[in-house]
Scaffold this motif. Structure first.
Motif, PDB file in Angstrom:
ATOM      1  N   THR A 109      -4.039  -5.510  -1.554  1.00 44.20           N
ATOM      2  CA  THR A 109      -3.441  -5.126  -0.284  1.00 44.20           C
ATOM      3  C   THR A 109      -2.043  -4.570  -0.502  1.00 44.20           C
ATOM      4  O   THR A 109      -1.649  -3.578   0.100  1.00 44.20           O
ATOM      5  CB  THR A 109      -3.369  -6.340   0.662  1.00 44.20           C
ATOM      6  N   PHE A 110      -1.296  -5.190  -1.371  1.00 46.42           N
ATOM      7  CA  PHE A 110       0.070  -4.742  -1.657  1.00 46.42           C
ATOM      8  C   PHE A 110       0.066  -3.342  -2.259  1.00 46.42           C
ATOM      9  O   PHE A 110       0.825  -2.483  -1.866  1.00 46.42           O
ATOM     10  CB  PHE A 110       0.744  -5.741  -2.597  1.00 46.42           C
ATOM     11  N   GLN A 111      -0.834  -3.098  -3.203  1.00 47.64           N
ATOM     12  CA  GLN A 111      -0.898  -1.787  -3.824  1.00 47.64           C
ATOM     13  C   GLN A 111      -1.351  -0.719  -2.832  1.00 47.64           C
ATOM     14  O   GLN A 111      -0.878   0.410  -2.880  1.00 47.64           O
ATOM     15  CB  GLN A 111      -1.829  -1.832  -5.026  1.00 47.64           C
ATOM     16  N   SER A 112      -2.243  -1.075  -1.931  1.00 50.34           N
ATOM     17  CA  SER A 112      -2.682  -0.131  -0.918  1.00 50.34           C
ATOM     18  C   SER A 112      -1.525   0.243  -0.006  1.00 50.34           C
ATOM     19  O   SER A 112      -1.367   1.415   0.366  1.00 50.34           O
ATOM     20  CB  SER A 112      -3.816  -0.737  -0.095  1.00 50.34           C
ATOM     21  N   TRP A 113      -0.700  -0.739   0.347  1.00 45.91           N
ATOM     22  CA  TRP A 113       0.449  -0.482   1.188  1.00 45.91           C
ATOM     23  C   TRP A 113       1.436   0.453   0.492  1.00 45.91           C
ATOM     24  O   TRP A 113       1.973   1.372   1.112  1.00 45.91           O
ATOM     25  CB  TRP A 113       1.133  -1.814   1.524  1.00 45.91           C
ATOM     26  N   ILE A 114       1.646   0.259  -0.787  1.00 45.38           N
ATOM     27  CA  ILE A 114       2.563   1.118  -1.539  1.00 45.38           C
ATOM     28  C   ILE A 114       2.009   2.531  -1.626  1.00 45.38           C
ATOM     29  O   ILE A 114       2.756   3.504  -1.466  1.00 45.38           O
ATOM     30  CB  ILE A 114       2.820   0.534  -2.943  1.00 45.38           C
ATOM     31  N   THR A 125       0.043   3.998   0.520  1.00 42.48           N
ATOM     32  CA  THR A 125       0.173   4.592   1.852  1.00 42.48           C
ATOM     33  C   THR A 125       1.608   5.039   2.096  1.00 42.48           C
ATOM     34  O   THR A 125       1.850   6.145   2.597  1.00 42.48           O
ATOM     35  CB  THR A 125      -0.256   3.583   2.926  1.00 42.48           C
ATOM     36  N   PHE A 126       2.573   4.202   1.742  1.00 45.88           N
ATOM     37  CA  PHE A 126       3.983   4.547   1.915  1.00 45.88           C
ATOM     38  C   PHE A 126       4.345   5.775   1.081  1.00 45.88           C
ATOM     39  O   PHE A 126       5.043   6.675   1.544  1.00 45.88           O
ATOM     40  CB  PHE A 126       4.865   3.354   1.518  1.00 45.88           C
TER      41      PHE A 126
END
Length: 63
Positions: free
Chosen positions: A9-14, A16-17
């Protein structure tokens, strides 16, 4: 109990950003260039330099 961070989830957020920044850096750079031409201040020149450097990093995929 310590809560664990889900790495996926953290990597997906990064990702996306990073994609959002990649899409917005060119319009911000163009706007800042126009503003720097009209109202040149030290801050505007420095900000334009940061925007250009960021655009080049994204263009050449250095990150």
């Amino acid at each position: 109990m310590k809560r664990r961070i889900n790495q996926h989830t953290f990597q997906s957020w990064i990702r996306t950003f990073k994609a959002v920044c990649k899409q917005l850096i060119i319009p911000f750079t163009i706007f800042q260039a126009i503003r720097t031409v009209l109202f040149p201040t030290t801050f505007d020149v420095l900000l334009l330099t940061v925007f250009i450097a960021t655009a080049l990093v994204y263009h050449y995929e250095l990150i």
